[in-house]
Write a protein that holds these residues in place. Structure first.
Motif, PDB file in Angstrom:
ATOM      1  N   ALA A   8       0.999  -1.219   0.063  1.00 53.03           N
ATOM      2  CA  ALA A   8      -0.005   0.097   0.080  1.00 53.03           C
ATOM      3  C   ALA A   8       0.776   1.287   0.126  1.00 53.03           C
ATOM      4  O   ALA A   8       0.587   2.081  -0.753  1.00 53.03           O
ATOM      5  CB  ALA A   8      -0.931   0.116   1.276  1.00 53.03           C
ATOM      6  N   LYS A  12       0.954   4.561  -2.510  1.00 52.67           N
ATOM      7  CA  LYS A  12       0.958   5.840  -2.020  1.00 52.67           C
ATOM      8  C   LYS A  12       2.080   6.673  -2.429  1.00 52.67           C
ATOM      9  O   LYS A  12       2.001   7.944  -2.831  1.00 52.67           O
ATOM     10  CB  LYS A  12       0.726   5.842  -0.480  1.00 52.67           C
ATOM     11  CG  LYS A  12      -0.248   5.255   0.118  1.00 52.67           C
ATOM     12  CD  LYS A  12      -0.236   5.359   1.678  1.00 52.67           C
ATOM     13  CE  LYS A  12      -1.520   4.409   2.274  1.00 52.67           C
ATOM     14  NZ  LYS A  12      -1.310   4.110   3.813  1.00 52.67           N
ATOM     15  N   CYS A 156      -2.479  11.551   0.651  1.00 52.62           N
ATOM     16  CA  CYS A 156      -2.007  10.110   0.146  1.00 52.62           C
ATOM     17  C   CYS A 156      -1.717   9.245   1.493  1.00 52.62           C
ATOM     18  O   CYS A 156      -1.783   8.006   1.135  1.00 52.62           O
ATOM     19  CB  CYS A 156      -0.728  10.553  -0.458  1.00 52.62           C
ATOM     20  SG  CYS A 156      -1.055  11.045  -2.276  1.00 52.62           S
ATOM     21  N   GLU A 159      -6.411   5.661   2.002  1.00 56.51           N
ATOM     22  CA  GLU A 159      -7.027   5.372   0.796  1.00 56.51           C
ATOM     23  C   GLU A 159      -8.451   5.900   0.773  1.00 56.51           C
ATOM     24  O   GLU A 159      -8.994   6.895   0.172  1.00 56.51           O
ATOM     25  CB  GLU A 159      -7.030   4.157   0.389  1.00 56.51           C
ATOM     26  CG  GLU A 159      -5.720   3.458  -0.062  1.00 56.51           C
ATOM     27  CD  GLU A 159      -5.649   2.102  -0.388  1.00 56.51           C
ATOM     28  OE1 GLU A 159      -6.738   1.649  -0.920  1.00 56.51           O
ATOM     29  OE2 GLU A 159      -4.631   1.178  -0.441  1.00 56.51           O
ATOM     30  N   THR A 160      -9.104   5.571   1.876  1.00 57.14           N
ATOM     31  CA  THR A 160     -10.539   5.885   2.279  1.00 57.14           C
ATOM     32  C   THR A 160     -10.877   6.866   3.616  1.00 57.14           C
ATOM     33  O   THR A 160     -11.714   7.321   3.606  1.00 57.14           O
ATOM     34  CB  THR A 160     -11.404   4.850   2.051  1.00 57.14           C
ATOM     35  OG1 THR A 160     -11.039   3.907   2.825  1.00 57.14           O
ATOM     36  CG2 THR A 160     -11.177   4.411   0.681  1.00 57.14           C
ATOM     37  N   LYS A 226     -13.628  11.480   0.446  1.00 58.87           N
ATOM     38  CA  LYS A 226     -13.329  10.454   1.279  1.00 58.87           C
ATOM     39  C   LYS A 226     -14.625  10.190   2.164  1.00 58.87           C
ATOM     40  O   LYS A 226     -14.939   9.037   2.477  1.00 58.87           O
ATOM     41  CB  LYS A 226     -12.127  10.350   2.173  1.00 58.87           C
ATOM     42  CG  LYS A 226     -10.981  10.170   1.651  1.00 58.87           C
ATOM     43  CD  LYS A 226      -9.626  10.380   2.205  1.00 58.87           C
ATOM     44  CE  LYS A 226      -8.138  10.272   1.409  1.00 58.87           C
ATOM     45  NZ  LYS A 226      -7.201  10.474   2.477  1.00 58.87           N
TER      46      LYS A 226
END
Length: 242
Positions: A8, A12, A156, A159-160, A226
């Motif tokens: 991940a 990013k 960044c 993600e959510t 988000k």
């Protein structure tokens, strides 16, 4: 968990590095599409400053980001899925990138307007690269991209989830990168030998007041997206559960 976190964080890193290309490209596109009526908002050395000077340390800080709380709740990824996906590129270029492009042009126009330019009049710097107003306008464009990237590197980090749930400044490596890029901008705009190399000029109090508004705006726009994503996901999960 560690493997998922590393993967991940690589994404990013790529998202952050790629998104700065659009703020660099949009001013050049505006220059070309206007047929030179809008003088080039960024010089070659200023673009290199972003790519080689201000981008790298915050990006490396993303590689040290701790795993997100839901990292083990996510379904396994397709092993055939490439690291650089179309979704990541769309997010980098068409969302974060365009946001930065709008910000950079807004700063450029802010400097032109503050100097007395108005619609219908010729912009400062047309046919005169050494016009002091034009040099200040390009400096503002450069600084705006850097200040917008402060908001983007924080965006960044997740993600959510909201970045505030992790602690806005909890990643000290990113904090060091942010301080470095701000100091670099101040340094190359303040000292005459570097002004000549980077085609910059000193910025005033109102300029920095304008620039300091950019990271919170960029952060707020992405936080709203988000939040909307999480709301839709909760509703969809609730409907499927019933």
């Amino acid at each position: 968990e560690e493997g998922r976190a590393v993967y991940a964080n690589i994404r990013k890193f790529m998202l952050y590095i790629l998104n700065s290309n659009m703020p660099e490209a949009v001013p050049s596109a505006v220059y070309l599409l206007s047929g030179g009526a809008v003088p080039l908002p960024l010089t070659t050395m200023q673009i290199l400053t972003i790519d080689l000077g201000t981008d790298m340390l915050p990006a490396l800080g993303l590689g040290c980001e701790a795993p997100e709380a839901d990292v083990m709740d996510r379904p396994p990824r397709n092993p055939k899925e490439p690291l650089l996906t179309g979704k990541l590129m769309r997010k980098a270029f068409l969302w974060y990138g365009l946001m930065g492009g709008v910000v950079s042009m807004a700063a450029y126009l802010f400097a032109q307007l503050e100097a007395g330019w108005g619609p219908g009049a010729e912009m400062f710097g047309v046919g005169a690269d050494l016009d002091p107003v034009y040099v200040r306008a390009t400096t503002m464009c450069l600084a705006a991209i850097v200040f917008a990237q402060i908001g983007q590197v924080l965006n960044c980090r997740t993600e959510t989830a909201s970045v505030f749930s992790r602690g806005l400044f909890s990643n000290r490596h990113i904090n060091v990168g942010i301080v470095f890029e701000v100091c670099l901008i101040v340094f190359i705009t303040l000292f005459p030998p570097f002004q000549a190399v980077f085609h910059t000029s000193p910025l005033g109090v109102w300029d920095y007041a304008f620039l300091c508004c950019l990271p919170p705006i960029v952060l707020a726009v992405e936080e709203a997206r988000k939040a909307l994503f999480r709301h839709v996901k909760r509703r969809r999960t609730g409907v499927e559960g019933r």
